[in-house]
Design a protein around this motif. Structure first.
Motif, mmCIF file in Angstrom:
data_model
loop_
_atom_site.group_PDB
_atom_site.id
_atom_site.type_symbol
_atom_site.label_atom_id
_atom_site.label_comp_id
_atom_site.label_asym_id
_atom_site.label_seq_id
_atom_site.Cartn_x
_atom_site.Cartn_y
_atom_site.Cartn_z
ATOM 1 N N PHE A 45 1.025 -0.277 12.234
ATOM 2 C CA PHE A 45 0.100 -0.277 11.032
ATOM 3 C C PHE A 45 -0.606 1.209 10.789
ATOM 4 C CE2 PHE A 45 -3.699 -2.104 8.244
ATOM 5 C CZ PHE A 45 -2.886 -1.833 7.185
ATOM 6 N N ALA A 46 -0.978 1.511 11.484
ATOM 7 C CA ALA A 46 -1.797 2.993 11.375
ATOM 8 C C ALA A 46 -0.707 4.248 11.375
ATOM 9 C CB ALA A 46 -2.680 3.351 12.794
ATOM 10 N N ALA A 47 0.412 3.955 12.003
ATOM 11 C CA ALA A 47 1.635 4.784 11.878
ATOM 12 C C ALA A 47 1.984 4.847 10.246
ATOM 13 C CB ALA A 47 2.538 4.655 12.781
ATOM 14 N N TYR A 48 1.981 3.584 9.668
ATOM 15 C CA TYR A 48 2.548 3.464 8.289
ATOM 16 C C TYR A 48 1.621 4.007 7.419
ATOM 17 C CZ TYR A 48 3.440 1.655 3.872
ATOM 18 O OH TYR A 48 3.639 1.483 2.513
ATOM 19 N N LEU A 49 0.426 3.712 7.622
ATOM 20 C CA LEU A 49 -0.574 4.250 6.359
ATOM 21 C C LEU A 49 -0.586 5.919 6.734
ATOM 22 C CD1 LEU A 49 -3.767 1.895 7.301
ATOM 23 C CD2 LEU A 49 -2.039 1.598 5.519
ATOM 24 N N ASP A 50 -0.469 6.303 7.833
ATOM 25 C CA ASP A 50 -0.317 7.693 7.811
ATOM 26 C C ASP A 50 0.939 8.406 7.002
ATOM 27 O OD1 ASP A 50 -1.439 10.457 8.825
ATOM 28 O OD2 ASP A 50 0.209 10.350 10.043
ATOM 29 N N THR A 51 1.838 7.775 7.441
ATOM 30 C CA THR A 51 3.344 8.331 6.550
ATOM 31 C C THR A 51 3.026 7.949 5.343
ATOM 32 O OG1 THR A 51 4.237 7.652 8.906
ATOM 33 C CG2 THR A 51 5.812 8.010 6.572
ATOM 34 N N ALA A 52 2.705 6.977 4.649
ATOM 35 C CA ALA A 52 2.733 6.542 3.383
ATOM 36 C C ALA A 52 1.744 7.257 2.591
ATOM 37 C CB ALA A 52 2.519 5.033 3.035
ATOM 38 N N GLY A 53 0.671 7.983 3.160
ATOM 39 C CA GLY A 53 -0.356 8.667 2.546
ATOM 40 C C GLY A 53 -1.401 7.876 1.838
ATOM 41 N N VAL A 54 -1.694 6.603 2.519
ATOM 42 C CA VAL A 54 -2.793 5.811 2.283
ATOM 43 C C VAL A 54 -4.003 6.237 2.917
ATOM 44 C CG1 VAL A 54 -3.646 3.522 2.530
ATOM 45 C CG2 VAL A 54 -1.198 3.644 2.102
ATOM 46 N N ALA A 55 -5.172 6.523 1.954
ATOM 47 C CA ALA A 55 -6.406 7.034 2.456
ATOM 48 C C ALA A 55 -7.067 5.899 3.218
ATOM 49 C CB ALA A 55 -7.262 7.357 1.466
ATOM 50 N N PHE A 56 -7.734 5.942 4.328
ATOM 51 C CA PHE A 56 -8.550 5.062 5.099
ATOM 52 C C PHE A 56 -9.797 5.585 5.497
ATOM 53 C CE2 PHE A 56 -10.137 3.542 9.181
ATOM 54 C CZ PHE A 56 -10.353 2.047 8.833
ATOM 55 N N THR A 57 -10.708 4.656 5.020
ATOM 56 C CA THR A 57 -12.284 4.622 5.211
ATOM 57 C C THR A 57 -12.869 3.605 6.186
ATOM 58 O OG1 THR A 57 -12.510 5.677 3.028
ATOM 59 C CG2 THR A 57 -14.719 4.797 4.045
ATOM 60 N N GLN A 58 -13.581 3.877 7.419
ATOM 61 C CA GLN A 58 -14.121 3.073 8.135
ATOM 62 C C GLN A 58 -15.607 3.005 7.783
ATOM 63 O OE1 GLN A 58 -13.293 3.799 12.299
ATOM 64 N NE2 GLN A 58 -14.689 2.059 12.771
ATOM 65 N N SER A 59 -15.995 1.562 7.436
ATOM 66 C CA SER A 59 -17.527 1.344 7.029
ATOM 67 C C SER A 59 -18.264 1.469 8.563
ATOM 68 C CB SER A 59 -17.492 -0.072 6.694
ATOM 69 O OG SER A 59 -17.205 -1.125 7.662
ATOM 70 N N THR A 60 -19.455 1.702 8.105
ATOM 71 C CA THR A 60 -20.453 1.870 9.040
ATOM 72 C C THR A 60 -21.452 0.600 9.216
ATOM 73 O OG1 THR A 60 -21.078 4.119 8.436
ATOM 74 C CG2 THR A 60 -22.583 3.263 9.636
ATOM 75 N N LEU A 116 0.889 -1.424 0.008
ATOM 76 C CA LEU A 116 0.139 0.112 0.107
ATOM 77 C C LEU A 116 0.989 1.263 0.017
ATOM 78 C CD1 LEU A 116 -2.578 -1.220 2.717
ATOM 79 C CD2 LEU A 116 -2.906 -0.675 0.084
ATOM 80 N N GLY A 117 0.547 2.377 -0.985
ATOM 81 C CA GLY A 117 1.480 3.414 -0.918
ATOM 82 C C GLY A 117 0.231 4.701 -1.080
ATOM 83 N N ALA A 118 1.129 5.852 -1.488
ATOM 84 C CA ALA A 118 0.217 6.849 -1.788
ATOM 85 C C ALA A 118 -0.504 6.762 -2.979
ATOM 86 C CB ALA A 118 1.393 8.203 -2.066
#
Length: 262
Positions: free
Chosen positions: A239-254, A223-225
């Motif tokens: 894992f959360a820190a990596y996603l933030d640093t790498a510029g990966v967008a995250f969507t949490q489902s409802t 996963l990347g920018a």
């Protein structure tokens, strides 16, 4: 369809082979009596063989159960993730759906909508699901049939994908580790999925939280920018820190109402 505990029990037997009642009870955090009732139900339906104090997948049914058991597992989360993913589908675009069980739930959303879309997939179950939807133009990617996942994989699939281009790929995954590396249990499946990513403008990964911080044998991609992860729960720790640093967008489902997946 089995309940979620029985689905987990089937997955346990698929991964470990013959397992004792005590080991099953410990793994599922259930009483031995509950496990025995589940085993009796699964034996009656022909899905398992019961032995002295243990159980195993019924002879000849392993490949069929590999998909059906995973389809039922975490079903509420998968349906909620699929609903969030469906909001990304745009009219008349070309999208690629892999053969994952969460992506199958997305296909069902696409089928129930009226948005015209061009769907390419290597999933036999997904192609069948969408085959008669008038607003969906479906193309099945050819290749070797991998019955464990009801998917088309291998060199022929990779070659066909090489001549195509997609607006986005919706990818279900077996595992994502803390550095965002996606992996698969099967070499051909991994290479086919990697080619899907290379031929798509955007990568959207659909994965419930049980796939986080895990790793299997064959690398797919990292996963990347510009990539997007949709899940039922937010990543934590490294894992959360990596996603933030790498510029990966995250969507949490409802979460969906209980009636939506009863």
């Amino acid at each position: 369809m089995t309940n979620d505990r029985q689905s987990k029990l089937l997955l346990l037997l698929l991964s470990r082979g013959q397992v004792s009642v005590h080991e099953i009870a410990t793994a599922l955090d259930a009483s031995p009596a509950t496990v025995r009732r589940d085993l009796a139900d699964l034996e009656k339906s022909g899905q398992i063989d019961r032995l002295h104090g243990s159980a195993r997948i019924a002879t000849g049914s392993k490949k069929e159960l590999a998909f059906s058991a995973r389809e039922d597992n975490q079903i509420a989360a998968k349906r909620a993730i699929a609903q969030a993913a469906a909001a990304l589908v745009r009219p008349n675009e070309a999208i690629l759906l892999d053969a994952g069980t969460t992506v199958l739930q997305l296909a069902r959303h696409i089928k129930s909508n009226t948005v015209p879309v061009n769907v390419f997939t290597n999933g036999l179950a997904i192609a069948q699901e969408l085959a008669h939807a008038a607003h969906v133009n479906v193309t099945l990617i050819g290749g070797r049939v991998r019955s464990e996942n009801l998917s088309m994989v291998g060199p022929a699939a990779v070659s066909m994908l090489g001549g195509l281009w997609f607006d986005r790929v919706f990818l279900g995954v077996s595992a994502i580790d803390a550095q965002g590396r996606i992996s698969s249990l099967d070499a051909d499946e991994a290479e086919t999925n990697a080619q899907m990513v290379r031929r798509s403008g955007e990568l959207v990964v659909l994965a419930d939280h049980t796939k986080f911080d895990t790793r299997t044998t064959h690398a797919v991609t990292t996963l990347g920018a510009g990539d997007r992860l949709i899940s039922d729960a937010p990543p934590k720790g490294a894992f959360a820190a990596y996603l933030d640093t790498a510029g990966v967008a995250f969507t949490q489902s409802t979460p969906l109402p209980a009636l939506a997946y009863a």
